[in-house]
Structure formats: structure tokens, C-alpha cells
Design an enzyme around this catalytic site. Structure first.
Site, PDB file in Angstrom:
ATOM      1  N   LYS A 232       0.927  -1.384  -0.063  1.00 26.77           N
ATOM      2  CA  LYS A 232       0.304   0.247   0.038  1.00 26.77           C
ATOM      3  C   LYS A 232       0.869   1.153   0.066  1.00 26.77           C
ATOM      4  CE  LYS A 232      -0.559   0.087   4.950  1.00 26.77           C
ATOM      5  NZ  LYS A 232      -1.253   0.087   6.126  1.00 26.77           N
TER       6      LYS A 232
ATOM      7  N   LYS B 174      -7.218   5.675  -2.964  1.00 30.41           N
ATOM      8  CA  LYS B 174      -6.484   5.681  -4.077  1.00 30.41           C
ATOM      9  C   LYS B 174      -6.884   5.581  -5.651  1.00 30.41           C
ATOM     10  CE  LYS B 174      -2.553   7.151  -1.404  1.00 30.41           C
ATOM     11  NZ  LYS B 174      -3.553   7.092  -0.260  1.00 30.41           N
TER      12      LYS B 174
ATOM     13  N   SER C  85      -2.063   4.864  11.231  1.00 29.99           N
ATOM     14  CA  SER C  85      -1.639   2.915  10.355  1.00 29.99           C
ATOM     15  C   SER C  85      -0.194   2.941  10.383  1.00 29.99           C
ATOM     16  CB  SER C  85      -2.815   2.582   9.597  1.00 29.99           C
ATOM     17  OG  SER C  85      -1.791   3.880   8.270  1.00 29.99           O
TER      18      SER C  85
END
Length: 638
Positions: free
Chosen positions: A368, A410, A468
């Protein structure tokens, strides 16, 4: 001198306190005789036995009730009450002994006067010791206000009296009935007086002692403190105040949710556990930020078995070790199964699903980090696209009822390889869900009538997750702690944010509402400007931003330019047609995709290009697969 005494051993300190109590007991006895006889006294005859009896009785009583285990710097109301009980017991014993002995020249009233005087002397000695140690904090490096004059604030203040780090200067409270009054001699101020109090008393820190207030009210208070040159701290909760002592290690920086700028979205309990209780659940990427939170929340819903899949040995060990403590007592030994595996290995994933037969699969495994995937496009394609394809394949082959893909904002009009691969992964689920015949296996296996996908495939799209591993929040905190600079890619860059808990709850609730091929997203309010977030974190740390207008500031913010593939603004929808769901803050979108018959040929070509490391072919195929995909040209800094 005081520091030297504090450096003594525990045994030496205890011996000194015992000696002090002996002296005080003898002094109280002398004073009792003097007051009773109304003349200065010198013991004679059997009176010496009374003097010897006082320490002989006091020491075992005091030791039994723990007075010599107490620490002077933590002396409080409970310690004084214990002292009173000990002296009362001692007095009863002394009076009883004198009444029985009937020693000549020893008035019985001494058995009452001496314990009263002894209690005053012992209590005064403890209080003076506490004051001497508390006085050391007058040179504490931090000057503190406590926001909240309730029970949590009062308990915190009592504990702070024993620390050397903080000097309490006052309370702040919204209740007009408390303003102007004092708690243990410390004044309660009104919120509107804060700027003046901070300036006049040199306040460095404000501690929020508001464990039961609403998130909205906390955010209003934080906003009101935003312009003040103070660091804002918070208490972890009332349970941590149970000991009645608070140290600097109990204080925390503001919770990540306090930086969100909106109220966190509450889950629907009925949706949250609909597909989880009593079932076998598999989570890929279980050791990651989202995957680990998914596992925590799934475990609360009582699954029969939770399968943790991750290709990182340490991440898998860490989440398995953590979750073992949360497994209900009496659960089966295999209620929690760690499985070291990669989603790019179809045989391994097929073996796992064949053996355990999961009913629900939550697919959180993905690469990611935008710049990392941009620099390793082939691995990004193989993992994000074909890892997802492998998981869909085994879910259908082994009878999973629900499959949820964790996606990203995204994927909407992507400008980077990571976003493009996630959009292709979404299209795989959409195409398979809508396929008129089984997408995997020979066409001869297709039934005569229309084929309906047996697994409810859905995907969940959300923005950046606060806290995160890929979030800017931990990075900004590290940079602020190091003295700066704080790096922001561009002054105009904005992002949608949500908490890890919100993200995990959204994934679980979406799985419960899935009809097949659904794209779910959270109503996340307005996007947040990253520059504003950075400035907010600096000021809430009690520091100031250094810029052209404030060259004397503490932390500089440096613009580094957009990274490869990064764009200024993120979106959650490709088409403007969101539909409502059973949850008021979760929306459903049905967006355009390629039919499976058309998609599988392009996927085959993309797989060949990724395996061969052909960057040009991958770029061409991603452009062909994902309408709107284009590489973002870095924006020039103003």
C-alpha cells in the site's frame, strides 16, 4: 541534605523513622505527665516503667498496620487515617495496661493524654516529611493546569503532588459553580481566563482530566487551546487512577481520534457480528494495521475459528501473541490459527481453504505504500491484483459465503501503480460477481441456466487511516519529538482520514450488507489539509511553528514536493451515484467495470508483463484496464 537522605537504603530510612517514633512516644509521655501534674516532670520510680511501655507497645502495633512500609512522599489522607487507627489501638492497649498495673505515681489519665499527644506528634512528623519532599517540586520543569475539576482531576492532582516533573498551578472547569473555588488549596479558573493564566503563571502543559466527556466536547476544548503555547496531554482513563497515584508515565499525548476533526462513525452492532458469530473467519494481512484491528474486532464477535494469514513471520507472531490473551476461556485449542502464507501462492491458499473451509474471508493483504509500489511495480501488480485473484478463486472453490476486499480511495482515478492495482482488484470482484457463468474452470462445467456467484463479493473503499503504518501521524510525531523539521509534500495536499477502528468496523459491516459486486465507502466528512494537520500537531505539543512570520518558532515545516505517483486530492467515488445502505454513514456505489470475458485476457497479459518485469507493458495495460489512470506530474511548490 534532603537528596542525601533520599539516597539512603530502605532499611536505613525505616530505622530512622522507628527511632523518630520512639523519641516522639517518650516526648508525648513527658508532656502527658507534665500536663497532668501541672509542673515540669522528671520520671521517678515506677514511672520509668510507663516510659518503657510506650515504645514497647507502639512499635509492634505500628509495624503490624504497615506504618513502616509507607513512603513519606506518597503520604495522603489514607496514610493519615491508618496512622490514626494505629495510635488509637496503641492508646487502648496503653490505657488497659496502666489500669491493670496500677503503678504508684502513674496517673491513669496519662493513658489518655499520652496517646492523644502521640497522635498529634506522629501525624505532624508525617505531614512535615511530605511537605519537605513536596517542596522539591517547586523547581519542577513543567507547570501544569488540569482541565476538569471533577473526581478524575482531583485524583490526578493528589498524585501529582508526589512528582518532581510537574508543578500544579490550577484547575480549569466549565462549571460556573466551581470557578473561583479551590481544591486542596489550588484555584479553579474559568475557561475564558486561560490565556491570561497561561501567560501570568508560565504554564507549559494542560492535562485533560475528562474521562467521561463526549468526543465533540473534547474537540471543542482542544480547539480553544489551539492557539496557546502549551502542550496538551490526556489521561488514559479512570481505571488508571485507581491507585490514587499518577506519574508522568501515566500521561499520554492526545488520542489520534482527537485529531480527526469529526465525530467517529458509530458501528451498528447488528451488522457488525452478522457473519462472524459461530463461523470460521479468515483474515489475510492479519499482522498489518487494518488486518490486526479486524482480527481484534472479529474475535469480540465470537467466531468458532479465526484464521490469521500473513507472509511476515514477525507480524504474524505479534498479532497471534496479542490475540491469545483475548480468546475466551474454555474455547477450543484451535480457535486461533496462525498461518504463515503468501496470497501470491495459489496452492498454499487453496490448501488452507480446503482444510479449514472459512465462511467469511476478509482480504486486507496488500502493498500500500505509494512510493514503494511505484518503484517495484511488478511486485505490486503480482501481490495486489493476482493475490486478490487467487483469493477470489479459492473463496469460490471452497464455498466461502462472503469475501470482502479492503480497498483504498487511491483506486479512484489513480495516479500511481498502487491505486491502479487496487482498482483492477476491485474490477476482478465486480466482474466475477456479475459473470453469467463460472469464471474459473472449463466452460463445460457451466449449468444450463444462468450462473449466480455463490460467494458474495464486495469491496470497501476508505481514505488514510490515522495511526496506521502508512499514516503521516506517527511520522509527524517522530519529527516533532526530534525537534523537526516536519516534512509535508505540498502546502495544498488534502486527504480523507478515518480511525483504524472505523476502518475495521466498515469492513465488517460491509460484508454483512453485501449483495454481490458492491463497492462500499464511508461518509468521511470533509477532507483534511495535511499542512493544517502538521501545524495542529506542533501547537498541541506545546511548541510553535517556525516560519517567515515567526522566525523564533520551535519547529519548521518543510515542503518536499509530491512523491512519484502522489496527487494533491483524493476521491472516494468514480461516478457520482452513491446509494444508501442499512447504515446511515455507509454508502454503496455500483461503478463501471469490464465484463469477465474481456477482463481475463487483459489480466493474462498483465501477469506476463509483471512476471517478466516489463515496466512499459505493465504501464500500457494498467492504462487500458483502468479508465482515468494517469501518472500525476509533481506540482511545483509555490
Amino acid at each position: 541534605m534532603l537528596n542525601r537522605i533520599l539516597g539512603w537504603s530502605r532499611a536505613a530510612k525505616r530505622l530512622v523513622v522507628v527511632g523518630l517514633d520512639v523519641c516522639l512516644g517518650l516526648m508525648a509521655m513527658w508532656l502527658a505527665f507534665t500536663l497532668r501534674l501541672e509542673t515540669p516532670h522528671w520520671p521517678e520510680g515506677l514511672q520509668w516503667l510507663a516510659y518503657a511501655l510506650a515504645p514497647a507497645l507502639a512499635f509492634p502495633v505500628f509495624a503490624k498496620l504497615g506504618l513502616y512500609r509507607a513512603i513519606f512522599r506518597y503520604t495522603g489522607i489514607n496514610a493519615l487515617i491508618t496512622t490514626g487507627k494505629a495510635v488509637a489501638l496503641y492508646g487502648a492497649l496503653l490505657l488497659g495496661c496502666l489500669l491493670v498495673a496500677q503503678w504508684e505515681g502513674v496517673p491513669r489519665s496519662v493513658g489518655i493524654l499520652q496517646p492523644l499527644l502521640f497522635m498529634l506528634l506522629v501525624g505532624a512528623s508525617r505531614a512535615l516529611g511530605w511537605l519537605a519532599l513536596a517542596g522539591r517540586s517547586r523547581h519542577a520543569p513543567y507547570r501544569l493546569l488540569i482541565y476538569g475539576a471533577g473526581s478524575a482531576g482531583a485524583q490526578t492532582a493528589a498524585g501529582l503532588g508526589n512528582t518532581r516533573q510537574y508543578l500544579l498551578q490550577g484547575f480549569v472547569d466549565d462549571d460556573p459553580a466551581k470557578v473561583g473555588r479551590s481544591i486542596n488549596g489550588v484555584r479553579v479558573h474559568a475557561p475564558w481566563d486561560l490565556p491570561e493564566v497561561v501567560r501570568r503563571q508560565g504554564i507549559t502543559d494542560v492535562l485533560l482530566a475528562l474521562p467521561s466527556t463526549t468526543r465533540e466536547r473534547r474537540r471543542q476544548i482542544i480547539e480553544s487551546l489551539h492557539e496557546l503555547p502549551v502542550r496538551i496531554r490526556t489521561l488514559p482513563g479512570l481505571s488508571d487512577l485507581a491507585s490514587g497515584r499518577v506519574t508522568v508515565t501515566d500521561f499520554q499525548d492526545l488520542e489520534i481520534e482527537d485529531l480527526l476533526g469529526r465525530e467517529p462513525v458509530a458501528p451498528d452492532p447488528g451488522l457488525l457480528g452478522r457473519n462472524l458469530a459461530g463461523t470460521v473467519v479468515l483474515v489475510t494481512g492479519a499482522g498489518g494495521s487494518i488486518g490486526s484491528e479486524l482480527c481484534r474486532q472479529i474475535l469480540r464477535e465470537g467466531p468458532r475459528q479465526l484464521l490469521l494469514v500473513d507472509h511476515s513471520e514477525y507480524a504474524l507472531y505479534a498479532i497471534h501473541h496479542e490475540l491469545r490473551a483475548l480468546v475466551p476461556h474454555g474455547s477450543a485449542p484451535d480457535a486461533l490459527v496462525p498461518l504463515l502464507a503468501s496470497i501470491t501462492d495459489p496452492e498454499r491458499m487453496a490448501d488452507i481453504c480446503r482444510h479449514y473451509r472459512p465462511g467469511s474471508i476478509y482480504h486486507a493483504a496488500a502493498y500500500k505504500h505509494v512510493p514503494m509500489v511505484e518503484a517495484n511495480a511488478g511486485e505490486g501488480v503480482l501481490n495486489n491484483v493476482f493475490g486478490t485473484l487467487n483469493m477470489v478463486r479459492v473463496a469460490l472453490a471452497h464455498g466461502a459465503s462472503h469475501f470482502v476486499l479492503v480497498s483504498t480511495d487511491k483506486a479512484v482515478r489513480p495516479t500511481n501503480v498502487m491505486g491502479a492495482t487496487k482498482r483492477v482488484a476491485e474490477m476482478v470482484l465486480q466482474a466475477v460477481a456479475a459473470s453469467p457463468r463460472p469464471p474459473f474452470g472449463p466452460s463445460g462445467d457451466a449449468p444450463a441456466g444462468p450462473w449466480i456467484c455463490p460467494t458474495r463479493l464486495s469491496m470497501v473503499r476508505f481514505g488514510n487511516v490515522l495511526g496506521s503504518s502508512g499514516s503521516v501521524i506517527p511520522l509527524f510525531r517522530e519529527q516533532i519529538a526530534a525537534g523537526g523539521p516536519v516534512t509535508v509534500t505540498h502546502p495544498d495536499v488534502t486527504r480523507y482520514f478515518m480511525t483504524i477502528a472505523e476502518a475495521a468496523q466498515l469492513v465488517l459491516q460491509a460484508g454483512a450488507m453485501a449483495e454481490g459486486g458492491d463497492v462500499f465507502l464511508l461518509d468521511m466528512g470533509d477532507p483534511i489539509q495535511i499542512l493544517d494537520l502538521a501545524q495542529r500537531m506542533v501547537t498541541l505539543s506545546g511548541l510553535t511553528v517556525r516560519d517567515a512570520r515567526h522566525p523564533e518558532g520551535d519547529i519548521e515545516i518543510v515542503f518536499t514536493g509530491l512523491r512519484p505517483g502522489e496527487k494533491l486530492y483524493e476521491e472516494l467515488l468514480i461516478a457520482d451515484n452513491p446509494l444508501p445502505t442499512d447504515h446511515p454513514r455507509i454508502l454503496r456505489a455500483r461503478e463501471e467495470y469490464r465484463p469477465w470475458d474481456e477482463l481475463q485476457g487483459l489480466l493474462h497479459a498483465l501477469h506476463q508483463a509483471a512476471r517478466g518485469g516489463d515496466a512499459a507493458a505493465m504501464a500500457r495495460l494498467l492504462h487500458q484496464l483502468v479508465p482515468g489512470y494517469h501518472r500525476e506530474r509533481p506540482q511545483a511548490l509555490p
